[in-house]
Enzyme design. Structure first.
Site, PDB file in Angstrom:
ATOM      1  N   ASP A 413     -26.211-117.415  39.070  1.00  0.00           N
ATOM      2  CA  ASP A 413     -26.624-118.720  38.889  1.00  0.00           C
ATOM      3  C   ASP A 413     -27.162-118.559  37.530  1.00  0.00           C
ATOM      4  O   ASP A 413     -27.944-118.275  36.804  1.00  0.00           O
ATOM      5  CB  ASP A 413     -28.216-118.503  39.484  1.00  0.00           C
ATOM      6  N   HIS A 414     -26.795-119.721  36.237  1.00  0.00           N
ATOM      7  CA  HIS A 414     -27.028-119.872  34.600  1.00  0.00           C
ATOM      8  C   HIS A 414     -27.763-120.098  34.745  1.00  0.00           C
ATOM      9  O   HIS A 414     -28.813-120.047  33.460  1.00  0.00           O
ATOM     10  CB  HIS A 414     -25.792-120.393  34.505  1.00  0.00           C
TER      11      HIS A 414
END
Ligand code: CAO
Length: 441
Positions: A413-414
């Site tokens: 998850d950036h």
């Protein structure tokens, strides 16, 4: 004595299940803990055990029914069964509780009746109705006051806009729920339902124009998988990172020491070893052991390490969780992995065994493939994908050598993890596979 068999509390945030199969008939003799029905909830299929020995007197549900925690599904006549005395006490206790609940209900009804009987003109009636509702709500508020940290006015707002206040988390001091918390929760609910509608907006063509078709109802697991995967994919900005580990040493180790694990009844597999190394990686890279709370704009660091393992079952994908992964030996992990995978495949896994994971491993290498991009399971922030290891010619010290290379992928998850951290995490995993001594630093 008649013992009511109710659907127990299933797991946090799960209070409904679907009846998959009824396993008994009226008149059947059952022992305590014998399964009465097979139920499915939150992807898990599990047995409902009889809480008493005796004869099945009533079956109050049928296959396919949706049932709620606390609902009576069966009654058992325990007169002929063992442990009658104990059941009697239990039934009495339940009856007392039921009587209490009933009395409270009657009190409310009496209040309503009293108000109704009073001589009144229309205006008075309206005033009395308001008063009556206030009295009922005040009673409910008092009942809830002990357990829900919210003022009566906040509870009133929740009631008015149809929010279950028990599901709202408070942002005030000591977790107190504010009016804004309730409104934000309602907005999110609305947004979620809009998204669900949007997902169904797509108009399918009439496939039968081009040939014959067959429609099959989605079962609970498929529906939940579709919902969860859509939710994860839509809410998590994914990044995918790939690397390869030289697993020649790991394969030699596996062959050499597999007997030690076989003595305990399990196999020393790639997944079990990766579980151990992943637990270490999560200690070294704590950001991969978090969840993101966009409402409070916080990152939640977990001080425990629970790793989920994707298991392929004939009912679909299930992800049982190995708790305290870091505290278990490779043998313990191998045994537990075998147990949870079997439970998942034999419909014995309980919903709570599918909850509480912080990170997941998805190993498709037993089937094949050179790489893939698994979807991060909400509320996790990363997942490790493992593909099939194979012997490759690797250029080492001026010559090509045959090495067993294991392809790994990391989806993350950036919002929480930056690219460099993703690359470092996966490199660390590769190096740990190549030289496990590194994990001891
Ligand atoms: N590369 C090469 N061979 C592999 C391998 C890999 N990455 N992973 C497993 N294997 C081999 C094993 O060594 C074993 O071979 P032997 O029988 O010769 O020893 C064989 O494949 C079967 O392994 P396994 O599946 O019994 O054992 P495991 O512990 O490695 O895996 C589990 C357990 C539960 C992860 C696996 O059975 C499974 O269900 N995988 C599918 C996961 C899935 O569906 N993921 C998709 C989710 S989408 O995100």
């Amino acid at each position: 004595m008649i013992k009511e068999i109710k659907l127990p509390e299933i797991a946090e945030n799960i209070d409904t299940a679907v009846v998959v199969e009824i396993l008994v008939s009226v008149g059947d003799k059952v022992e305590k803990d014998d399964p009465l029905a097979e139920l499915e909830s939150d992807k898990a299929v599990f047995d409902l055990p009889s809480e008493a020995s005796g004869t099945v007197k009533e079956i109050k549900v049928k296959k396919g029914d949706k049932v709620e925690s606390g609902q009576v599904l069966f009654t058992i006549d325990t007169t002929s069964g063992e442990g009658e005395e104990k059941e009697e006490i239990e039934t009495k206790t339940e009856k007392t509780e039921e009587a209490k609940e009933k009395k409270a209900e009657e009190k409310k009804e009496e209040k309503k009746e009293e108000k109704k009987e009073a001589p009144a003109d229309e205006k008075k009636e309206v005033a009395e109705k308001t008063e009556e509702e206030a009295a009922i709500k005040a009673e409910e508020d008092t009942e809830l006051a002990g357990e829900i940290p919210a003022s009566p006015s906040v509870r009133r707002i929740a009631r008015e806009i149809g929010v279950n206040i028990k599901k709202v988390s408070g942002s005030g001091p000591e977790g107190r729920i504010t009016a804004d918390d309730v409104k934000d929760f309602a907005k999110r609910q609305l947004e979620d339902s809009k998204k669900a509608v949007a997902a169904d907006d797509y108009q399918l063509p009439d496939f039968s124009k081009w040939g014959s078709i067959k429609r099959e109802k989605m079962d609970t697991i498929r529906k939940l998988t579709a919902k969860e995967m859509t939710g994860s994919w839509q809410s998590i900005p994914h990044v995918f990172q790939f690397d390869k580990a030289d697993a020649t040493g790991l394969e030699n180790f596996r062959r050499k020491y597999s007997k030690m694990v076989e003595k305990e009844g399990a196999k020393l597999t790639v997944t079990a070893i990766l579980l151990k190394l992943t637990a270490e990686a999560l200690r070294v890279f704590p950001r991969f052991n978090t969840s993101i709370d966009m409402n409070s704009e916080e990152i939640i660091f977990k001080e425990y390490i629970n790793v989920g393992v994707a298991v392929d079952t004939d009912r679909g994908l299930l992800v049982p969780v190995i708790r305290n992964t870091d505290k278990k030996s490779i043998t313990e992990l191998s045994v537990e992995l075998k147990e949870v995978a079997e439970k998942a495949r034999n419909k014995k896994i309980m919903p709570e065994e599918l909850q509480g994971g912080n990170f997941a491993i998805s190993n498709l290498g037993g089937i094949g493939g050179t790489s893939f991009t698994p979807i991060v399971y909400r509320p996790n922030v990363a997942i490790l994908g493992v593909s099939r290891s194979q012997t490759e010619a690797v250029y080492i010290d001026g010559e090509f050598k045959p090495r067993m290379m294991l392809p790994l992928s990391l989806s993350y998850d950036h919002r929480v993890i930056d690219g460099a951290e993703g690359a470092r995490f996966l490199r660390w995993m590769c190096e740990a596979i190549e030289n496990p001594m590194l994990t001891m630093f």
